[in-house]
Design a protein around this motif. Structure first.
Motif, PDB file in Angstrom:
ATOM      1  N   VAL A 190       0.908  -1.181  -0.110  1.00 57.14           N
ATOM      2  CA  VAL A 190      -0.181  -0.035   0.025  1.00 57.14           C
ATOM      3  C   VAL A 190       0.647   1.260   0.023  1.00 57.14           C
ATOM      4  CG1 VAL A 190      -1.894   1.307   1.077  1.00 57.14           C
ATOM      5  CG2 VAL A 190      -1.805  -1.294   1.151  1.00 57.14           C
ATOM      6  N   GLU A 191       1.837   1.244   0.696  1.00 53.25           N
ATOM      7  CA  GLU A 191       2.632   2.291   0.914  1.00 53.25           C
ATOM      8  C   GLU A 191       3.463   2.835  -0.545  1.00 53.25           C
ATOM      9  OE1 GLU A 191       2.546   1.128   4.850  1.00 53.25           O
ATOM     10  OE2 GLU A 191       2.611  -0.020   3.031  1.00 53.25           O
ATOM     11  N   GLU A 208       5.763   5.650  -5.603  1.00 50.68           N
ATOM     12  CA  GLU A 208       5.705   5.618  -7.001  1.00 50.68           C
ATOM     13  C   GLU A 208       5.021   6.744  -7.480  1.00 50.68           C
ATOM     14  OE1 GLU A 208       6.546   2.357  -9.408  1.00 50.68           O
ATOM     15  OE2 GLU A 208       7.780   3.141  -7.816  1.00 50.68           O
ATOM     16  N   LEU A 209       4.152   7.384  -6.872  1.00 48.52           N
ATOM     17  CA  LEU A 209       3.704   8.661  -7.300  1.00 48.52           C
ATOM     18  C   LEU A 209       4.651   9.672  -7.065  1.00 48.52           C
ATOM     19  CD1 LEU A 209       1.109  10.160  -8.602  1.00 48.52           C
ATOM     20  CD2 LEU A 209       0.505  10.513  -5.825  1.00 48.52           C
ATOM     21  N   PHE A 211      -1.040  11.057   2.640  1.00 44.64           N
ATOM     22  CA  PHE A 211      -1.483   9.707   2.381  1.00 44.64           C
ATOM     23  C   PHE A 211      -0.768   8.444   3.313  1.00 44.64           C
ATOM     24  CE2 PHE A 211      -0.874   5.595   0.296  1.00 44.64           C
ATOM     25  CZ  PHE A 211      -2.143   5.009  -0.054  1.00 44.64           C
ATOM     26  N   LEU A 212       0.471   8.870   3.445  1.00 42.69           N
ATOM     27  CA  LEU A 212       1.321   8.089   4.331  1.00 42.69           C
ATOM     28  C   LEU A 212       1.213   8.118   5.695  1.00 42.69           C
ATOM     29  CD1 LEU A 212       4.939   8.150   2.755  1.00 42.69           C
ATOM     30  CD2 LEU A 212       3.099   6.228   2.465  1.00 42.69           C
ATOM     31  N   HIS A 213       0.543   9.564   6.048  1.00 44.16           N
ATOM     32  CA  HIS A 213       0.259   9.874   7.581  1.00 44.16           C
ATOM     33  C   HIS A 213      -0.848   8.970   7.844  1.00 44.16           C
ATOM     34  CE1 HIS A 213      -0.533  12.028  11.009  1.00 44.16           C
ATOM     35  NE2 HIS A 213      -1.716  12.480  10.869  1.00 44.16           N
ATOM     36  N   LEU A 241      -7.687   5.738  -2.092  1.00 45.93           N
ATOM     37  CA  LEU A 241      -7.737   4.585  -1.215  1.00 45.93           C
ATOM     38  C   LEU A 241      -8.035   4.757   0.453  1.00 45.93           C
ATOM     39  CD1 LEU A 241      -7.844   1.299  -1.085  1.00 45.93           C
ATOM     40  CD2 LEU A 241      -5.310   1.568  -0.998  1.00 45.93           C
ATOM     41  N   ILE A 242      -7.375   5.891   0.868  1.00 44.79           N
ATOM     42  CA  ILE A 242      -7.532   5.881   2.345  1.00 44.79           C
ATOM     43  C   ILE A 242      -8.863   6.196   2.933  1.00 44.79           C
ATOM     44  CG2 ILE A 242      -6.722   7.758   4.174  1.00 44.79           C
ATOM     45  CD1 ILE A 242      -4.682   5.933   3.602  1.00 44.79           C
TER      46      ILE A 242
END
Length: 319
Positions: free
Chosen positions: A166-167, A172-173, A193-195, A307-308
């Motif tokens: 998922v990360e 990639e973005l 997103f990662l947060h 997705l989040i």
């Protein structure tokens, strides 16, 4: 105004001076007058622009003009071969350069108006060549390898995005952002997103080992194995697929097998109404009490920033 005519006369005088007017002398005075008027009209427009500004155009403006022309010549022409890559283009603010997309690129809705250059059968090479892209975004593991090799052999620049965790959506973005000089746009998006992803993993850090039956359709009834992408989403929520022991990623199973394993929850990745989905299980509710959770397949099956929010719904439903 006087300066405008002064410049016009000066340019016209120069042009007239180099013309073979000895040949024009055979004509009438009217012809000579018409020639001069025509020359005045054809004096470059830049002359009047310079005159109106009160003098010659400066070097800085000339430099900016050249830069603008070069920028338009080098403006990217982007094609995407998967729906999530189309979303990435919009996320990075590059939609003005998008000239072709794959089937099912339905978000945002404006993407549906663009030419379709790929579907489940593969990439339409003739259509791609006709659009003359300068950058093709491809899904490593999703698009046919032979299509990508062919495009690269033809000299096209192909950006291959590979997602396993998922990360990877964020990393990639960011890699694409570096290729397209949009890091400034991508940095806050990927950081956010990662947060949120880290927060979800922390909230459900203690695995509940809840067995979830995840499926997309019932005819045939298919689910997911341990290595399938949807199971990685279940893992974020501290759960796992009911068929983690499957030797394949997307096994076909029977209702009887589902009932015998007694899942903690049912998760339907579907756009159908919940009432219609529940109809399938109604006859088995005497033996199955697992709640039915519905998620959007256009989000859970794609590697996009959207997705989040869908993960939050999934995790809350399971737990």
């Amino acid at each position: 105004m006087k300066s405008i005519f002064h410049n016009l006369r000066k340019h016209a005088a120069f042009i007239i001076s180099i013309l073979p007017f000895n040949k024009l002398s055979k004509g009438s005075a009217e012809k000579r007058s018409l020639t001069i008027v025509t020359l005045l009209i054809l004096v470059p427009l830049s002359t009047s622009v310079k005159a109106q500004s009160g003098g010659q155009i400066d070097e800085q403006n000339q430099h900016e003009y050249v830069q603008d022309v070069e920028a338009r010549k080098s403006a990217p022409r982007i094609i995407t071969l998967a729906p999530h890559l189309t979303e990435w283009v919009y996320s990075l603010g590059l939609e003005a350069h998008l000239i072709g997309v794959s089937d099912y690129s339905n978000f945002p809705k404006e993407a549906q108006l663009l030419p379709k250059v790929a579907d489940y059968q593969g990439a339409d090479l003739s259509q791609i060549m006709a659009l003359q892209p300068t950058l093709i975004l491809a899904w490593e593991g999703g698009n046919k390898p032979q299509d990508l090799h062919r495009l690269e052999s033809l000299g096209y620049k192909v950006f291959r995005a590979k997602i396993t965790e998922v990360e990877d959506i964020a990393s990639e973005l960011m890699r694409l952002a570096k290729v397209t000089n949009t890091e400034e746009k991508a940095n806050p998006l990927t950081s956010e997103f990662l947060h949120h992803l880290a927060a979800l993993r922390a909230e459900y850090a203690t695995p509940s080992n809840n067995k979830v039956f995840y499926y997309s359709w019932t005819s045939p009834l298919m689910t997911i194995g341990d290595n399938a992408w949807p199971n990685k989403l279940l893992n974020v929520c501290g759960a796992q697929t009911l068929f983690a022991d499957s030797p394949v990623d997307y096994p076909q199973v029977s209702v009887q097998e589902v009932l015998s394993r007694q899942p903690f929850a049912l998760v339907a990745a579907s756009n159908q109404p919940t009432s219609d989905l529940e109809q399938f299980w109604r006859a088995h509710r005497r033996f199955l009490s697992a709640p039915l959770i519905v998620v959007n397949p256009d989000i859970t099956s794609r590697f996009s920033l959207r997705l989040i929010n869908e993960l939050k719904i999934l995790c809350k439903g399971i737990n």
